[in-house]
Scaffold this active site. Structure first.
Site, PDB file in Angstrom:
ATOM      1  N   GLU A 355       0.868  -1.184   0.000  1.00 47.09           N
ATOM      2  CA  GLU A 355       0.000   0.000   0.000  1.00 47.09           C
ATOM      3  C   GLU A 355       0.902   1.231   0.000  1.00 47.09           C
ATOM      4  OE1 GLU A 355      -2.950   0.241   3.145  1.00 47.09           O
ATOM      5  OE2 GLU A 355      -2.602   2.393   3.342  1.00 47.09           O
ATOM      6  N   GLU A 360      -1.470  11.452   4.245  1.00 44.84           N
ATOM      7  CA  GLU A 360      -2.525  11.268   5.236  1.00 44.84           C
ATOM      8  C   GLU A 360      -2.392  12.382   6.261  1.00 44.84           C
ATOM      9  OE1 GLU A 360      -3.538   6.758   6.040  1.00 44.84           O
ATOM     10  OE2 GLU A 360      -1.367   7.039   6.121  1.00 44.84           O
TER      11      GLU A 360
END
Length: 576
Positions: A355, A360
């Site tokens: 991933e 974020e």
């Protein structure tokens, strides 16, 4: 003796004041003055005449011949600046004395004037003519002095040379992606049909199972949660109670989410193999597409609705460049993310196939002590088993100490090649993550030799044994953009920022929903501040690019025209 006789004696003993006045022999100066000047004022109203006498150094008092009164000298007269006597306040008192007392003052002696001392003239310090001045700098230096002089410059030169050499080697070791790139996807957010319609750029994923992180939101296809306006893409979290009411969220309601995409987004369309038999995973389907609120059991319907947009059905890349210009949202416990997942889980389920988290963040304010909205983070998730994740060895962040990343747009970039992967914000100098593929990920993770699979200890196998140093990040990945709300995976640490739930409590979503009056006021009412916004100034486009006929792509949301983009060093070549 009687009082009468005592009074007579006291009266007889008093001096005869009238007789004393009659026998006064002092000269009558007032009378003579009156004869010579008939217009003169009476004696009693004139000021006494005082002749100025030079001060006596041996006496500080003035003596009067016919009186025993001594008056301090400085209290009677003061010398003015022009040598004229000036009367002080004491003179008015002395004027009350008779004129006879002041007419003939005692003689004063005059002190001789002080002799001024002669100031000697300054002597000259000039050297006599012909004197030779010593000049030590012209003399011959000793070897020690010569060495001390030049060693300073030698050390300075060595420092400059060493810094230049170090900078050079640092520069040549910075990996750069110099491959030519070409566009394979073009989007400018000018209408929702091209973005969300059939064959559109983005696919709205609809789910309410927490996405493996224990998140509290459900994702929808509603325009309340994702829409396009004025060339901008919005992802907005809203309250579920706005649609079904707060009572329904907590009790007595069965909620079936519209357009659930479980059988589209799950591997093998939601089918699993159990004991060698392939069957549909109904348990996961119900968790993903429906919920039942029950106050007794403490189960609630997901209290927040949001959106999750992917390019899973439109574009994916294997190596290349991704750029996203976005503004993060404001609001406690919001979790905005721009990230990538593998198109095909070639090495197994998450995290075996990897991933890539481009950026974020957290919507909590600047005072939040666990990286609030002034922090952005980038990372790679990878591991040989579901509970063995090496993310701690491939995670970093960038911070702005002065303001939030929710206050303005920033450009988040991913550079990805077979040799390195770099994530940065606004400029390459602001690096979130710089990963060199110089050793296998299984070796990098330093994983244990055995692993507990839920029932027993088994030997841990390397799922990437036949891959390269870049494995598992050597497959095609697609882009995801979403705004999550809360979680139980540790993204929001315990005991930080008055967190209203515990990750290991029986029903964290219920605790979060009960604390709505605590966190919801931190969510701005203005959608421009609450939403994550992706903005592409015209004539820029959302691009996916391919490198010649090889399977290398670029998926980028650009902030400048692609054909003038300075970060691409070679001309763009279209795929034939």
């Amino acid at each position: 003796m009687s009082d009468a006789s005592r009074s007579i004696r006291e009266k007889d003993s008093r001096p005869n004041m009238a007789h004393s006045s009659a026998t006064d022999t002092r000269p009558n100066t007032a009378g003579s003055s009156a004869l010579t000047d008939p217009f003169a004022s009476p004696v009693s109203s004139r000021a006494p005449s005082i002749k100025h006498q030079p001060p006596s150094p041996s006496s500080s008092k003035v003596s009067f011949p016919e009186s025993s009164i001594s008056v301090p000298r400085r209290s009677i007269l003061s010398q003015s600046g022009f040598g004229t006597p000036a009367f002080s306040s004491a003179v008015s008192s002395a004027s009350r004395l008779s004129a006879a007392h002041l007419a003939n003052p005692a003689p004063q002696t005059t002190a001789p004037a002080a002799v001024k001392s002669k100031i000697p003239r300054m002597k000259s310090h000039m050297l006599p003519e012909g004197t030779e001045v010593e000049k030590p700098w012209k003399g011959k230096k000793t070897p020690r002095e010569i060495f001390s002089y030049w060693i300073v410059y030698v050390i300075i030169a060595m420092g400059l040379a060493g810094g230049a050499i170090q900078s050079y080697f640092q520069y040549i070791h910075v990996p750069l992606d110099r491959q030519p790139l070409c566009i394979v996807l073009d989007e400018n957010f000018d209408n929702e049909t091209s973005v969300f319609g059939p064959g559109g750029t983005f696919f709205r994923e609809v789910n309410m199972d927490g996405f493996g992180n224990g998140e509290f939101e459900m994702t929808t296809t509603s325009r309340n949660n994702s829409f396009v306006r004025d060339g901008k893409l919005y992802i907005v979290p809203t309250l579920t109670s706005d649609n079904i009411g707060m009572d329904a969220v907590f009790d007595g309601t069965v909620y079936n989410i519209t357009d659930c995409t479980f059988n589209i987004t799950r591997p093998d369309n939601g089918f699993i193999t159990v004991d060698g038999v392939r069957q549909f995973d109904w348990d996961s389907y119900y968790r993903s597409c429906s919920a039942v609120s029950n106050a007794t059991a403490g189960i609630v319907i997901n209290p927040v609705q949001s959106a999750r947009l992917t390019t899973q059905q439109s574009a994916s890349i294997r190596y290349g460049r991704v750029e996203v210009r976005a503004k993060m949202p404001n609001g406690d416990w919001l979790w905005p993310a721009i990230w990538m997942l593998p198109k095909d889980n070639a090495y197994g389920p998450w995290p075996l196939s990897g991933e890539i988290d481009i950026v974020e963040s957290r919507g909590n304010g600047l005072r939040y002590t666990a990286h609030g909205s002034n922090f952005v983070e980038g990372s790679l998730n990878w591991g040989p088993a579901p509970d063995l994740n090496g993310v701690t060895k491939s995670h970093s962040w960038w911070t702005d100490k002065r303001k939030s990343f929710a206050s303005d747009f920033h450009t988040y970039a991913l550079e990805w090649t077979p040799d390195f992967l770099r994530i940065s914000v606004d400029t390459k100098l602001h690096t979130l993550l710089d990963m060199r593929f110089n050793e296998p990920f299984f070796k990098r993770g330093q994983f244990p030799d055995v692993w507990f699979n839920g029932s027993s200890l088994v030997a841990l196998e390397n799922p990437w044994i036949n891959g390269t140093n870049a494995t598992p990040f050597d497959q095609e990945f697609y882009l995801i953009m979403n705004v999550g709300v809360g979680s139980t995976n540790g993204w929001f640490p315990e005991s930080q920022g008055n967190k209203p739930w515990l990750d290991r409590s029986q029903n964290p979503p219920h605790d979060f929903a009960k604390a709505l009056n605590q966190w919801y006021p931190t969510w701005p009412s203005n959608v421009e501040d609450r939403a994550m916004i992706v903005y592409v100034p015209l004539p820029s486009r959302l691009h996916v690019s391919d490198i010649n006929p090889s399977p290398s792509f670029l998926l980028s949301i650009l902030a400048a025209p692609f054909d003038t983009w300075p970060l691409i060093p070679h001309p763009i070549q279209k795929y034939p």
